[in-house]
Design an enzyme around this catalytic site. Structure first.
Site: not given
Length: 255
Positions: A69, A89, A179
């Protein structure tokens, strides 16, 4: 002015800059993994090496994940005691992830991981922000679609229904994902038929009460809802519009 800044544009296309960017990302991931090792010195088990891009700080080998991302890098790890594969993450920049973690925590408390939303396990602080740990999933719907397009209508229908189930859970909790796209839907196991998917990445998610006129919202251009384009009031329906465009892309084989 175009001539003045043309060299900057050319530089972004150079192989040298691309190599430097990959190196910087690798260094960032390695630094963050060292932080994880300080937090979990014995809980992370070395992964089996695969591919060319393997970063190995101390006892952990990190596999670079194809999907990265704009604000985070995801790496795969394994908890030693339980042998559970997890996705970690790591933030690439200093950022405030308080809202994302708050939303994920609420979703888990309501059992939404059983409604096609990724399972959030925990988070802890680093100097760049919160590191978040999730269940490990197989591959993004974008990659799945790219290698299997065009998909069968039955599979497209199944995928769309599952994402709609996730959106229904968000609607009940007055949360807008904001999103919805193929890259933010993960296939649990690409060998499974029909495919099972889960919604991920709540970095842009907001409570519906914050959907105010004029507030900026990110959408891929071709899936941007008309109310956003026209600057009109908006609500949870923007996620449904994006789901509709994703359905069309999957059925028509648009990659």
């Amino acid at each position: 002015m175009v001539r003045k800044y043309k060299h900057l544009y050319d530089a972004t296309l150079s192989d040298k800059m691309a190599r430097n960017l990959r190196r910087d990302i690798a260094n960032m991931v390695q630094a963050q993994m060292n932080i994880i090792l300080e937090k979990f010195p014995d809980e992370l088990k070395t992964l089996e090496q695969a591919g060319d891009h393997v970063i190995s700080p101390h006892r952990v080998q990190v596999h670079q994940i194809p999907e990265r991302g704009a604000f985070g890098q995801v790496v795969q790890c394994r908890i030693k005691d339980t042998l559970q594969d997890v996705a970690v993450k790591l933030p690439l920049f200093q950022q405030d992830t308080k809202d994302e973690i708050s939303i994920l925590t609420r979703l888990m408390e309501e059992g939404c991981d059983q409604r096609n939303i990724v399972t959030f396990l925990e988070a802890f602080d680093t100097r760049l922000g919160k590191v978040m740990i999730f269940e490990a999933l197989d591959m993004s719907l974008y990659d799945y679609h790219r290698t299997n397009a065009p998909l069968r209508l039955s599979d497209v229908r199944t995928i769309t229904k599952q994402v709609a189930t996730a959106l229904d859970a968000l609607k009940e909790m007055s949360i807008i994902h904001a999103d919805i796209k193929q890259g933010n839907v993960m296939v649990v196991d690409h060998r499974q038929r029909p495919p099972q998917v889960k919604l991920i990445d709540f970095g842009l998610a907001r409570p519906a009460k914050e959907a105010k006129l004029g507030r900026r919202i990110h959408h891929v251009c071709h899936s941007r809802p008309p109310e956003i384009i026209l600057g009109l009031p908006w609500n949870e329906a923007v996620d449904v519009w994006s789901l509709g465009t994703m359905f069309a892309d999957l059925w028509l084989g648009i990659k």
